[in-house]
Design a protein around this motif. Sequence first.
Motif, mmCIF file in Angstrom:
data_model
loop_
_atom_site.group_PDB
_atom_site.id
_atom_site.type_symbol
_atom_site.label_atom_id
_atom_site.label_comp_id
_atom_site.label_asym_id
_atom_site.label_seq_id
_atom_site.Cartn_x
_atom_site.Cartn_y
_atom_site.Cartn_z
ATOM 1 N N MET A 1 0.851 -1.167 0.000
ATOM 2 C CA MET A 1 0.000 0.000 0.000
ATOM 3 C C MET A 1 0.897 1.231 0.000
ATOM 4 S SD MET A 1 -3.144 0.939 2.445
ATOM 5 C CE MET A 1 -2.561 1.627 3.940
ATOM 6 N N GLN A 2 0.601 2.147 -0.846
ATOM 7 C CA GLN A 2 1.371 3.374 -0.911
ATOM 8 C C GLN A 2 0.740 4.418 -0.004
ATOM 9 O OE1 GLN A 2 1.423 4.493 -4.990
ATOM 10 N NE2 GLN A 2 3.012 3.033 -5.544
ATOM 11 N N VAL A 3 1.578 5.063 0.760
ATOM 12 C CA VAL A 3 1.095 6.104 1.665
ATOM 13 C C VAL A 3 1.715 7.419 1.226
ATOM 14 C CG1 VAL A 3 1.045 6.909 4.040
ATOM 15 C CG2 VAL A 3 0.913 4.470 3.552
ATOM 16 N N ALA A 4 0.865 8.412 1.064
ATOM 17 C CA ALA A 4 1.358 9.729 0.660
ATOM 18 C C ALA A 4 2.111 10.360 1.818
ATOM 19 C CB ALA A 4 0.203 10.620 0.235
ATOM 20 N N SER A 5 3.219 10.947 1.520
ATOM 21 C CA SER A 5 3.994 11.649 2.536
ATOM 22 C C SER A 5 3.262 12.941 2.883
ATOM 23 C CB SER A 5 5.391 11.938 2.002
ATOM 24 O OG SER A 5 6.112 12.684 2.941
ATOM 25 N N SER A 6 3.164 13.226 4.166
ATOM 26 C CA SER A 6 2.393 14.401 4.574
ATOM 27 C C SER A 6 3.066 15.714 4.187
ATOM 28 C CB SER A 6 2.151 14.370 6.082
ATOM 29 O OG SER A 6 3.391 14.400 6.755
ATOM 30 N N GLU A 13 -5.592 16.192 0.137
ATOM 31 C CA GLU A 13 -5.059 14.855 0.435
ATOM 32 C C GLU A 13 -4.878 14.660 1.937
ATOM 33 O OE1 GLU A 13 -1.558 15.100 -1.960
ATOM 34 O OE2 GLU A 13 -2.437 13.896 -3.573
ATOM 35 N N ARG A 14 -4.389 15.690 2.628
ATOM 36 C CA ARG A 14 -4.221 15.589 4.084
ATOM 37 C C ARG A 14 -5.569 15.414 4.769
ATOM 38 N NH1 ARG A 14 -0.198 19.512 3.038
ATOM 39 N NH2 ARG A 14 -1.652 21.189 3.518
ATOM 40 N N ALA A 18 -6.656 12.107 6.919
ATOM 41 C CA ALA A 18 -7.140 12.221 8.292
ATOM 42 C C ALA A 18 -8.505 11.545 8.436
ATOM 43 C CB ALA A 18 -7.222 13.687 8.694
ATOM 44 N N GLU A 19 -9.381 11.772 7.475
ATOM 45 C CA GLU A 19 -10.718 11.149 7.513
ATOM 46 C C GLU A 19 -10.600 9.634 7.390
ATOM 47 O OE1 GLU A 19 -14.827 10.810 7.797
ATOM 48 O OE2 GLU A 19 -13.533 12.512 8.215
ATOM 49 N N ARG A 20 -9.711 9.181 6.514
ATOM 50 C CA ARG A 20 -9.501 7.738 6.336
ATOM 51 C C ARG A 20 -9.025 7.106 7.633
ATOM 52 N NH1 ARG A 20 -4.330 5.857 3.360
ATOM 53 N NH2 ARG A 20 -3.634 6.623 5.363
ATOM 54 N N ASP A 21 -8.078 7.742 8.292
ATOM 55 C CA ASP A 21 -7.564 7.216 9.551
ATOM 56 C C ASP A 21 -8.663 7.127 10.600
ATOM 57 O OD1 ASP A 21 -5.088 7.014 8.380
ATOM 58 O OD2 ASP A 21 -4.300 8.842 9.305
ATOM 59 N N THR A 22 -9.505 8.147 10.676
ATOM 60 C CA THR A 22 -10.609 8.150 11.636
ATOM 61 C C THR A 22 -11.583 7.016 11.346
ATOM 62 O OG1 THR A 22 -10.432 10.539 11.870
ATOM 63 C CG2 THR A 22 -12.496 9.532 12.589
ATOM 64 N N VAL A 23 -11.955 6.857 10.086
ATOM 65 C CA VAL A 23 -12.903 5.809 9.706
ATOM 66 C C VAL A 23 -12.313 4.432 9.986
ATOM 67 C CG1 VAL A 23 -14.072 4.738 7.739
ATOM 68 C CG2 VAL A 23 -14.120 7.210 8.009
#
Length: 62
Positions: A1-6, A13-14, A18-23
């Motif tokens: 899985m590719q993770v975008a660098s913040s 995208e940020r 953040a929403e993805r992490d919460t869900v």
Amino acid sequence: MQVASSHNATAGEREFLAERDTVCEEFATHEGQRRKGQLSRVEYLIVGLLVVATFVITLVVQ
């Protein structure tokens, strides 16, 4: 899985990350809880062994 660098992600995208992490955290918390009537691994193993034993007994009796 590719993770975008913040540090090189856009504001959108940020916000998405953040929403993805919460869900994902809410889903993991919800799915990690046992529900009423849900069998444990040991109970599933016992049921499986009983099904196999019943099948073998049925074959022997025939």
